[in-house]
Design a protein around this motif. Structure first.
Motif, PDB file in Angstrom:
ATOM      1  N   GLY A 215      -2.608 -64.527  18.860  1.00 16.21           N
ATOM      2  CA  GLY A 215      -3.131 -63.770  19.985  1.00 16.21           C
ATOM      3  C   GLY A 215      -2.141 -62.809  20.616  1.00 16.21           C
ATOM      4  N   PRO A 216      -0.894 -63.239  20.910  1.00 15.49           N
ATOM      5  CA  PRO A 216       0.064 -62.318  21.523  1.00 15.49           C
ATOM      6  C   PRO A 216       0.287 -61.045  20.708  1.00 15.49           C
ATOM      7  N   ALA A 217       0.346 -61.179  19.384  1.00 19.63           N
ATOM      8  CA  ALA A 217       0.549 -60.002  18.533  1.00 19.63           C
ATOM      9  C   ALA A 217      -0.662 -59.084  18.585  1.00 19.63           C
ATOM     10  N   TYR A 218      -1.879 -59.661  18.586  1.00 17.47           N
ATOM     11  CA  TYR A 218      -3.090 -58.846  18.682  1.00 17.47           C
ATOM     12  C   TYR A 218      -3.118 -58.078  20.001  1.00 17.47           C
ATOM     13  N   TYR A 219      -2.815 -58.784  21.082  1.00 23.13           N
ATOM     14  CA  TYR A 219      -2.811 -58.131  22.389  1.00 23.13           C
ATOM     15  C   TYR A 219      -1.742 -57.041  22.457  1.00 23.13           C
ATOM     16  N   ALA A 220      -0.559 -57.318  21.911  1.00 27.84           N
ATOM     17  CA  ALA A 220       0.528 -56.344  21.927  1.00 27.84           C
ATOM     18  C   ALA A 220       0.119 -55.073  21.186  1.00 27.84           C
ATOM     19  N   ALA A 221      -0.440 -55.247  19.988  1.00 28.70           N
ATOM     20  CA  ALA A 221      -0.850 -54.095  19.191  1.00 28.70           C
ATOM     21  C   ALA A 221      -1.955 -53.311  19.891  1.00 28.70           C
ATOM     22  N   ALA A 222      -2.915 -54.016  20.489  1.00 24.37           N
ATOM     23  CA  ALA A 222      -4.019 -53.342  21.179  1.00 24.37           C
ATOM     24  C   ALA A 222      -3.508 -52.526  22.361  1.00 24.37           C
ATOM     25  N   ALA A 223      -2.600 -53.107  23.139  1.00 19.92           N
ATOM     26  CA  ALA A 223      -2.064 -52.401  24.302  1.00 19.92           C
ATOM     27  C   ALA A 223      -1.325 -51.136  23.878  1.00 19.92           C
ATOM     28  N   ILE A 224      -0.523 -51.228  22.819  1.00 20.66           N
ATOM     29  CA  ILE A 224       0.245 -50.070  22.357  1.00 20.66           C
ATOM     30  C   ILE A 224      -0.668 -48.971  21.842  1.00 20.66           C
ATOM     31  N   VAL A 225      -1.703 -49.350  21.088  1.00 23.34           N
ATOM     32  CA  VAL A 225      -2.631 -48.359  20.533  1.00 23.34           C
ATOM     33  C   VAL A 225      -3.426 -47.679  21.648  1.00 23.34           C
ATOM     34  N   VAL A 226      -3.964 -48.450  22.570  1.00 18.84           N
ATOM     35  CA  VAL A 226      -4.792 -47.880  23.645  1.00 18.84           C
ATOM     36  C   VAL A 226      -3.965 -46.967  24.541  1.00 18.84           C
ATOM     37  N   LEU A 227      -2.780 -47.411  24.942  1.00 18.65           N
ATOM     38  CA  LEU A 227      -1.953 -46.605  25.840  1.00 18.65           C
ATOM     39  C   LEU A 227      -1.408 -45.369  25.128  1.00 18.65           C
ATOM     40  N   SER A 228      -1.076 -45.495  23.851  1.00 19.73           N
ATOM     41  CA  SER A 228      -0.644 -44.314  23.090  1.00 19.73           C
ATOM     42  C   SER A 228      -1.789 -43.310  22.985  1.00 19.73           C
ATOM     43  N   TRP A 229      -2.989 -43.809  22.737  1.00 20.58           N
ATOM     44  CA  TRP A 229      -4.160 -42.921  22.661  1.00 20.58           C
ATOM     45  C   TRP A 229      -4.370 -42.188  23.981  1.00 20.58           C
ATOM     46  N   LEU A 230      -4.218 -42.884  25.104  1.00 20.40           N
ATOM     47  CA  LEU A 230      -4.371 -42.244  26.411  1.00 20.40           C
ATOM     48  C   LEU A 230      -3.373 -41.100  26.573  1.00 20.40           C
ATOM     49  N   ASN A 231      -2.135 -41.336  26.182  1.00 16.57           N
ATOM     50  CA  ASN A 231      -1.114 -40.316  26.356  1.00 16.57           C
ATOM     51  C   ASN A 231      -1.234 -39.185  25.352  1.00 16.57           C
ATOM     52  N   ILE A 232      -1.754 -39.478  24.165  1.00 12.48           N
ATOM     53  CA  ILE A 232      -2.029 -38.418  23.191  1.00 12.48           C
ATOM     54  C   ILE A 232      -3.188 -37.551  23.688  1.00 12.48           C
ATOM     55  N   ARG A 233      -4.123 -38.164  24.352  1.00 12.32           N
ATOM     56  CA  ARG A 233      -5.290 -37.430  24.852  1.00 12.32           C
ATOM     57  C   ARG A 233      -4.861 -36.311  25.793  1.00 12.32           C
ATOM     58  N   SER A 234      -3.992 -36.602  26.744  1.00 10.32           N
ATOM     59  CA  SER A 234      -3.453 -35.577  27.640  1.00 10.32           C
ATOM     60  C   SER A 234      -2.410 -36.191  28.549  1.00 10.32           C
ATOM     61  N   VAL A 235      -1.518 -35.349  29.045  1.00  6.40           N
ATOM     62  CA  VAL A 235      -0.517 -35.829  29.988  1.00  6.40           C
ATOM     63  C   VAL A 235      -1.171 -36.314  31.272  1.00  6.40           C
ATOM     64  N   ARG A 236      -2.290 -35.683  31.643  1.00  8.14           N
ATOM     65  CA  ARG A 236      -2.989 -36.103  32.868  1.00  8.14           C
ATOM     66  C   ARG A 236      -3.560 -37.514  32.712  1.00  8.14           C
ATOM     67  N   ALA A 237      -4.110 -37.819  31.537  1.00  7.65           N
ATOM     68  CA  ALA A 237      -4.665 -39.154  31.306  1.00  7.65           C
ATOM     69  C   ALA A 237      -3.571 -40.207  31.377  1.00  7.65           C
ATOM     70  N   GLY A 238      -2.415 -39.909  30.779  1.00 11.14           N
ATOM     71  CA  GLY A 238      -1.318 -40.880  30.785  1.00 11.14           C
ATOM     72  C   GLY A 238      -0.751 -41.111  32.168  1.00 11.14           C
ATOM     73  N   THR A 239      -0.527 -40.026  32.928  1.00 11.34           N
ATOM     74  CA  THR A 239       0.063 -40.175  34.259  1.00 11.34           C
ATOM     75  C   THR A 239      -0.934 -40.754  35.261  1.00 11.34           C
ATOM     76  N   THR A 240      -2.231 -40.452  35.081  1.00 17.50           N
ATOM     77  CA  THR A 240      -3.242 -41.049  35.966  1.00 17.50           C
ATOM     78  C   THR A 240      -3.315 -42.555  35.749  1.00 17.50           C
ATOM     79  N   ALA A 241      -3.297 -42.974  34.481  1.00 15.15           N
ATOM     80  CA  ALA A 241      -3.274 -44.406  34.177  1.00 15.15           C
ATOM     81  C   ALA A 241      -2.034 -45.054  34.765  1.00 15.15           C
ATOM     82  N   GLN A 242      -0.903 -44.334  34.694  1.00 17.51           N
ATOM     83  CA  GLN A 242       0.342 -44.868  35.232  1.00 17.51           C
ATOM     84  C   GLN A 242       0.253 -45.086  36.740  1.00 17.51           C
ATOM     85  N   ALA A 243      -0.346 -44.144  37.439  1.00 14.38           N
ATOM     86  CA  ALA A 243      -0.476 -44.268  38.888  1.00 14.38           C
ATOM     87  C   ALA A 243      -1.317 -45.487  39.263  1.00 14.38           C
TER      88      ALA A 243
END
Length: 458
Positions: A137-165
């Motif tokens: 489970g920890p590895a699945y969650y780790a991979a999912a978090a990295i993929v989803v957050l990377s996708w957000l930041n690839i989508r746009s800088v606004r998406a990444g920084t808004t999620a960060q806020a």
């Protein structure tokens, strides 16, 4: 040997970073990078090493002050040499392409990418407690978090920084819940007495400062926003100072909460200090609450590290023809999309390695701390080098009390380098002395550099 002139860093006016990140987003990103899982572990160790409440609070206050001194040094560098490359750019100008490449390699291979994977496992461990997915489970969650957050930041800088806020707001709210738990215990008269138990270990303030400064680590990542920060000449200083003052206040509040709720002796004995406090305050539900808080803190740090980590790879890609794929900037999205994609892939490979090697992977990342502090020290020294070599460069902000404060910052980095070397020298991994891990990282970088230098500067 220092170069007489810096090699110009290539710029492509058709596709380069634009100033789109506001002051609030920058503050949220810095807080998100700094405030990670450390604040849920380090206070117990610091309590044991300092041996008294006054020394314990003094250590956390001094850590904030020392970090602020370093931030003032980075504010000068970041406003005089604004670049998406951050430390990479400072090292490039001060020492040349070879040193900056070794830094970029270390950052890509372990410092940033390794941290993303390691934080992913921290998130996975706690998320798996809330919603179990089995042994993997920890590895699945780790991979999912990295993929989803990377996708957000690839989508746009606004998406990444808004999620960060949003993530930073939730994270700070979780830490304030710990303070509320202590206040509730004090109101009920159930707080543990803040007394030192008999037979307390002798104070070791210097070693305590190592863990305090590690818990404050990450504020320097603000330098990677130099080219994308609105009104960077003023907002770089503001972002660093405001975020560090907020972090220091938050750390002191949380440490006070642990102290009032568990007492100094209880802090020292605790292996899960935040969980113990919330269990006292809220009963069995406290374990679930702390799992959610730590998971949120980990995701917040992952997202912030993804944002800034890709910037140094992008800067290296601009300078080395063989890495030109990394140096592409998507003007429409406002992100280095290729650097983000490759960083995501590398982090997933490290997650796979971590799932295979277990705690050995965590140790490998931790044992490369001397490499980080070596380059951090070189960045501090670069302030002196660049002031001497480029006296006519406009400096919208200058470090006050120069050269005293920069010397103090360099002394702190040198001490941390020595302390981390002393630590890894006494550790082993797979039968090998852990000190060789950092050496191996740099040696691999040197081998790559020999091949890279066959190309011409970009």
């Amino acid at each position: 040997m220092l170069r007489t002139k810096p090699v110009p860093i290539a710029e492509d006016p058709q596709a380069s970073p634009r100033a789109v990140i506001g002051l609030g987003a920058a503050i949220a990103l810095i807080i998100g990078v700094v405030v990670g899982a450390g604040i849920f572990k380090a206070p117990a160790m610091v309590a044991g090493m300092t041996g008294s409440a006054p020394l314990m609070f003094a250590a956390w206050a001094l850590g904030g002050l020392m970090s602020l001194v370093g931030a003032l040094c980075y504010a000068e560098l970041g406003t005089a040499y604004a670049s998406a490359g951050g430390d990479y750019h400072f090292l490039h100008r001060a020492y040349g392409r070879s040193v900056s490449f070794l830094f970029a390699w270390a950052r890509f291979s372990v410092i940033a990418t390794g941290s993303i994977a390691l934080l992913g496992f921290v998130f996975g461990d706690y998320a798996n407690q809330l919603l179990p997915l089995g042994a993997s489970g920890p590895a699945y969650y780790a991979a999912a978090a990295i993929v989803v957050l990377s996708w957000l930041n690839i989508r746009s800088v606004r998406a990444g920084t808004t999620a960060q806020a949003w993530l930073t707001g939730i994270e700070v709210g979780g830490l304030l819940l710990i303070v509320f738990a202590a206040l509730a215990l004090v109101g009920d008269g159930a707080a543990a007495p803040p007394a030192v138990a008999a037979g307390a270990p002798p104070a070791s303030f210097g070693l305590a400062m190592v863990f305090v400064l590690l818990t404050y680590g990450g504020w320097n990542e603000a330098a990677y926003l130099g080219a994308e920060l609105k009104d960077a000449r003023r907002n770089m200083v503001r972002a660093l100072v405001v975020s560090l003052l907020a972090i220091t206040a938050l750390y002191l509040l949380v440490t006070w909460a642990y102290w009032k709720g568990l007492g100094l002796a209880g802090m020292r004995r605790s292996d899960a200090i935040a969980a113990d406090l919330l269990r006292v305050a809220f009963g069995p539900a406290g374990a679930a609450i702390i799992s959610a808080i730590v998971a949120t803190a980990s995701v917040t740090s992952i997202n912030a590290t993804i944002i800034v980590g890709a910037r140094s790879s992008y800067a290296a890609g601009r300078d080395w023809p063989a890495l030109s794929l990394l140096g592409k900037w998507d003007e429409r999205r406002g992100t280095p999309v290729n650097a983000l994609r490759i960083q995501c892939a590398a982090a997933l490979v490290l997650v796979l390695a971590g799932a295979w090697t277990g705690s050995g992977f965590k140790s490998m990342v931790e044992f490369t701390a001397p490499v980080f502090w070596l380059f951090f020290l070189l960045s501090g020294v670069s302030l002196f080098v660049l002031r001497a070599r480029e006296p006519d460069t406009p400096r919208p902000f200058k470090v006050p009390l120069f050269p005293l404060l920069p010397l103090l910052f360099c002394a702190m980095c040198a001490y941390m380098l020595w302390a981390s070397l002393s630590y890894v020298h006494n550790q082993s991994l797979g039968g090998w002395n852990a000190a060789w891990i950092g050496v191996a990282v740099l040696l691999v970088g040197c081998v790559l550099l020999l091949f890279m230098r066959r190309g011409r500067p970009a």
